[in-house]
Design an enzyme around this catalytic site. Structure first.
Site, short mmCIF file in Angstrom:
data_model
loop_
_atom_site.label_atom_id
_atom_site.label_comp_id
_atom_site.label_asym_id
_atom_site.label_seq_id
_atom_site.Cartn_x
_atom_site.Cartn_y
_atom_site.Cartn_z
N THR A 184 -24.34 31.36 9.00
CA THR A 184 -23.23 31.70 8.11
C THR A 184 -21.94 31.13 8.68
O THR A 184 -21.79 30.95 9.88
CB THR A 184 -23.04 33.21 8.01
OG1 THR A 184 -22.79 33.70 9.32
CG2 THR A 184 -24.24 33.88 7.42
N GLU A 329 -26.37 33.79 2.51
CA GLU A 329 -27.35 34.88 2.52
C GLU A 329 -28.10 35.04 1.20
O GLU A 329 -29.05 35.80 1.11
CB GLU A 329 -26.64 36.21 2.84
CG GLU A 329 -26.24 36.38 4.29
CD GLU A 329 -24.84 35.87 4.60
OE1 GLU A 329 -24.36 35.00 3.84
OE2 GLU A 329 -24.25 36.31 5.59
N LYS A 438 -3.75 45.92 1.02
CA LYS A 438 -3.67 47.35 0.71
C LYS A 438 -2.21 47.76 0.69
O LYS A 438 -1.55 47.78 1.72
CB LYS A 438 -4.46 48.15 1.72
CG LYS A 438 -5.92 47.84 1.58
CD LYS A 438 -6.73 48.34 2.72
CE LYS A 438 -8.04 47.59 2.70
NZ LYS A 438 -8.09 46.50 3.66
N TRP A 443 -5.15 48.51 -4.02
CA TRP A 443 -5.61 47.19 -3.61
C TRP A 443 -4.96 46.10 -4.46
O TRP A 443 -4.87 46.23 -5.69
CB TRP A 443 -7.13 47.07 -3.79
CG TRP A 443 -7.93 47.79 -2.75
CD1 TRP A 443 -7.49 48.77 -1.91
CD2 TRP A 443 -9.30 47.59 -2.46
NE1 TRP A 443 -8.51 49.20 -1.11
CE2 TRP A 443 -9.64 48.49 -1.42
CE3 TRP A 443 -10.29 46.75 -2.96
CZ2 TRP A 443 -10.92 48.57 -0.88
CZ3 TRP A 443 -11.57 46.83 -2.42
CH2 TRP A 443 -11.88 47.73 -1.38
P1 AMP Z 1 -20.85 30.95 2.43
O1 AMP Z 1 -21.94 31.77 2.98
O2 AMP Z 1 -20.15 30.09 3.42
O3 AMP Z 1 -21.30 30.19 1.24
O4 AMP Z 1 -19.72 31.96 1.92
C1 AMP Z 1 -20.00 32.95 0.96
C2 AMP Z 1 -18.72 33.57 0.49
O5 AMP Z 1 -17.91 32.62 -0.18
C3 AMP Z 1 -18.93 34.68 -0.51
O6 AMP Z 1 -19.29 35.90 0.08
C4 AMP Z 1 -17.56 34.73 -1.18
O7 AMP Z 1 -16.64 35.45 -0.42
C5 AMP Z 1 -17.16 33.28 -1.18
N1 AMP Z 1 -17.46 32.68 -2.48
C6 AMP Z 1 -18.52 31.95 -2.83
N2 AMP Z 1 -18.43 31.55 -4.11
C7 AMP Z 1 -17.28 32.06 -4.58
C8 AMP Z 1 -16.60 32.02 -5.84
N3 AMP Z 1 -17.09 31.35 -6.88
N4 AMP Z 1 -15.43 32.68 -5.95
C9 AMP Z 1 -14.90 33.36 -4.92
N5 AMP Z 1 -15.48 33.43 -3.71
C10 AMP Z 1 -16.65 32.79 -3.54
#
Ligand code: AMP
Length: 612
Positions: A184, A329, A438, A443
């Site tokens: 991640t 994930e 916050k 929020w």
């Molecule tokens: P990653 O594992 O690097 O792909 O990151 C995942 C995270 O990216 C998610 O938990 C979100 O916080 C963010 N994310 C992915 N797609 C979007 C989206 N379309 N809009 C906003 N946040 C996103």
């Protein structure tokens, strides 16, 4: 009583078997790292991937071993993927945009045995070679002539492929066998490994092929700009061969001009990338007066898509944008903002409001919205809550159980995202739990404000963070990077936001910056911004401080306002993850990352290569 159908393990080698059998002549076109455009077919890729498996066996790789790739999107990378997974080894995609120290940690944690790398990354590997003793061989995705003697002991991929037999049986193991590993990009703590199985990848492929998800077809030409090293290129290296679509791989060049050239010369109909890439393409198209003659659809995800991008593609180029949400994930696609029956009946402008949300869950993904006591929250489109997810391609535990049990009592994984779900079942991310602001017990969505601000014609990028405030706890601060050559007054941005957000969401200040740092996967690095702005103090005359504006008015009561999330231990070693706006690798950064915990790496062991 058991069913009486065939036991046909869902292993990903069958995807390439299928592509070779039924779409063998369909092309994979790559912009090679060496420069020229290279053309191959699924049949050739299949043959060479089999040779890769035999070459790996010859180098001592056994099923279950981790074999890493540090590579751009090219046909060779696809061959390596299937060659590794087909023989039952685990393909670990390394993100080259990480700092060397982070790569060392991940490679040692995964216990990678071999790394297949592009020429581009040899300097990084040379610099860390003596810190990754478990890696027995480095294979360079090039021929002998290009490899030269840049890394002593490294092997040329083309020689290995040429000398290996294509005669090997793939698969034949349990469908729950591990197939892929991806760490991640988390900005807190050490990265954690998500270990995909053949079954989870296969099911993810079937689901994403659905027409309400990626919906690619045999007649499509697909350009995955999203890298294979970031959440599996959203599964496109599986779904494109699965349907027999032509694949166009952009190699190392992801700038607007290079992407545009491939879109036009190869007749691309479908593409996928993070918003920064599409912003660069739009900027290039506008300045060069370029056109998009074949592109029909782009999927945008990874971070929230700004309205200006959706409108730009739709109104100026006739290209439909589909917004998607997911995470490493979730394999990674979790939701996709395609309309349901009721939304499809609405007018264009009303539909656009749903397109800007992150979308609906396909079959195979279950979502729930909960408060801090894990109580279900209503799907009214307004109540914020923690987004949890479960399904057969959602992580169950991290590799080597980092983080312990990560599922709740019902088997759901907490995404760390804060979201709403509306009456149509359309989910909208309002923030990361750690980024939500916050203010006065309520929020404020940092993402919503920055997306609107980013639509200001003078803005190239915008970011919003919460800064400490004596009365309201936190107040929003807007940071703006202006387009090259532009200048602007703070009020221009505040007026632009006026009427588009609740008055008490109005940022207390606007700061113009030269750089909005992006993390290793192209997302705004709020942790680094907070670190950089730690000495910033809100101006005395800001609306909140002076008690003016609508701040004194009680915020709408229905917004869920839970306790702050449980504190996470912030590891400074991971502070400086950076990305040069999806361009070539650039690790320039004002501060150097601290050394990481390499407890897993035997300090005295040496690899077969001389230490630098
Ligand atoms: P990653 O594992 O690097 O792909 O990151 C995942 C995270 O990216 C998610 O938990 C979100 O916080 C963010 N994310 C992915 N797609 C979007 C989206 N379309 N809009 C906003 N946040 C996103």
């Amino acid at each position: 009583m058991q069913g009486l159908m065939q036991d046909w393990p869902l292993t990903v080698d069958k995807i390439l078997d299928h592509a070779k059998a039924w779409h063998g002549g369909r092309e994979i076109v790559s912009r090679s790292v060496e420069g020229p455009i290279v053309r191959t077919t699924y049949a050739e890729v299949y043959e060479r991937a089999k040779r890769v498996s035999n070459a790996l066996l010859g180098l001592g790789i056994l099923p279950g071993d981790r074999v890493a790739t540090l590579a751009w999107n090219t046909a060779r990378h696809v061959e390596a993927w299937y060659g590794i997974m087909g023989m039952g080894a685990i393909c670990h995609t390394l993100n080259p945009r990480l700092f060397a120290e982070q790569l060392v940690y991940i490679i040692n944690h995964a216990d990678d045995r071999i790394i297949l790398t592009d020429l581009t990354f040899l300097p990084i590997l040379a610099s860390i070679r003596d810190q990754i003793p478990g890696v027995k061989h480095i294979i360079v995705l090039a021929d002998e002539a290009h490899l030269g003697d840049s890394l002593p002991g490294a092997l040329a991929y083309e020689t290995l492929v040429a000398n290996a037999s294509a005669d090997i049986a793939w698969g034949g193991f349990d469908e729950n066998t591990a197939a892929g590993l991806c760490y991640t990009s988390g900005t807190t703590g050490n990265p954690k490994g998500v270990l995909y199985s053949h079954r989870s990848n296969f099911l993810h492929t079937l689901v994403t092929m659905g027409s309400d998800v990626l919906g690619i077809k045999a007649t499509d030409t697909v350009l995955p700009v999203v890298p294979m090293f970031h959440a599996n290129a959203w599964g496109l290296a599986f779904s494109a061969p699965a349907v027999g679509a032509k694949l166009v791989m952009p190699g190392p060049k992801l700038d607007g001009a290079s992407v545009h050239e491939l879109l036009e010369t190869e007749g691309v109909t479908f593409s996928a990338a993070v918003p920064t890439v599409w912003q660069m393409l739009l900027t290039h198209l506008r300045t060069s007066k370029g056109t998009l003659s074949t592109l029909k659809r782009v999927v945008i995800g990874g971070s929230a898509v700004p309205e200006a991008i959706v409108r730009g593609f739709r109104d100026e180029y006739g290209v439909d944008v589909t917004h998607a949400w997911g995470m490493t994930e979730t394999s990674p696609l979790g939701t996709q903002a395609t309309p349901n029956h009721a939304i499809a009946q609405m007018g264009d402008e009303q539909q656009l409001q749903f397109k800007l949300k992150q979308g609906r869950a396909p079959l195979g993904i279950q979502l729930k919205l909960v408060d801090d006591e894990d109580k279900l929250l209503p799907h009214d489109g307004e109540t914020f809550g923690r987004l949890k997810v479960s399904g057969p391609f959602v992580v169950g535990e991290y590799f080597k159980s980092e983080g312990g049990n990560i599922l709740d009592a019902e088997g759901y994984f907490d995404t760390g995202d804060v979201a709403t779900i509306d009456e149509h079942g359309v989910m909208q991310i309002t923030d990361r739990a750690k980024d939500v602001i916050k203010s006065g017990g309520e929020w404020i969505s940092s993402i919503e404000i920055e997306n609107i601000a980013a639509g200001h014609p003078k803005a190239e990028l915008a970011a919003v963070i919460g800064v400490a405030h004596p009365k309201w706890d936190e107040r929003p601060l807007l940071l703006v990077k202006l387009m090259a050559g532009e200048s602007a007054a703070k009020d221009e941005f505040l007026q632009f936001l006026d009427g588009k957000i609740a008055k008490w969401w109005m940022p207390d200040d606007v700061v113009f910056v030269d750089e909005i740092p992006l993390g290793a996967t192209g997302k705004i690095d709020k942790k680094l911004i907070r670190e950089r702005m730690k000495d910033y103090v809100l101006p005395a005359s800001s609306p909140a401080t002076s008690g003016t504006a609508a701040l004194a008015a009680p915020p709408e009561p229905k917004i869920y306002a839970p306790e702050p999330p449980v504190a996470v231990v912030e590891d400074d070693a991971w502070l400086n993850w950076t990305l040069d706006a999806a361009q070539a690798v650039d690790r320039s950064h004002p501060t150097q990352p601290a050394a990481v915990d390499q407890a897993e790496a035997p300090a005295d062991a040496q690899g077969p290569f001389p230490a630098k």
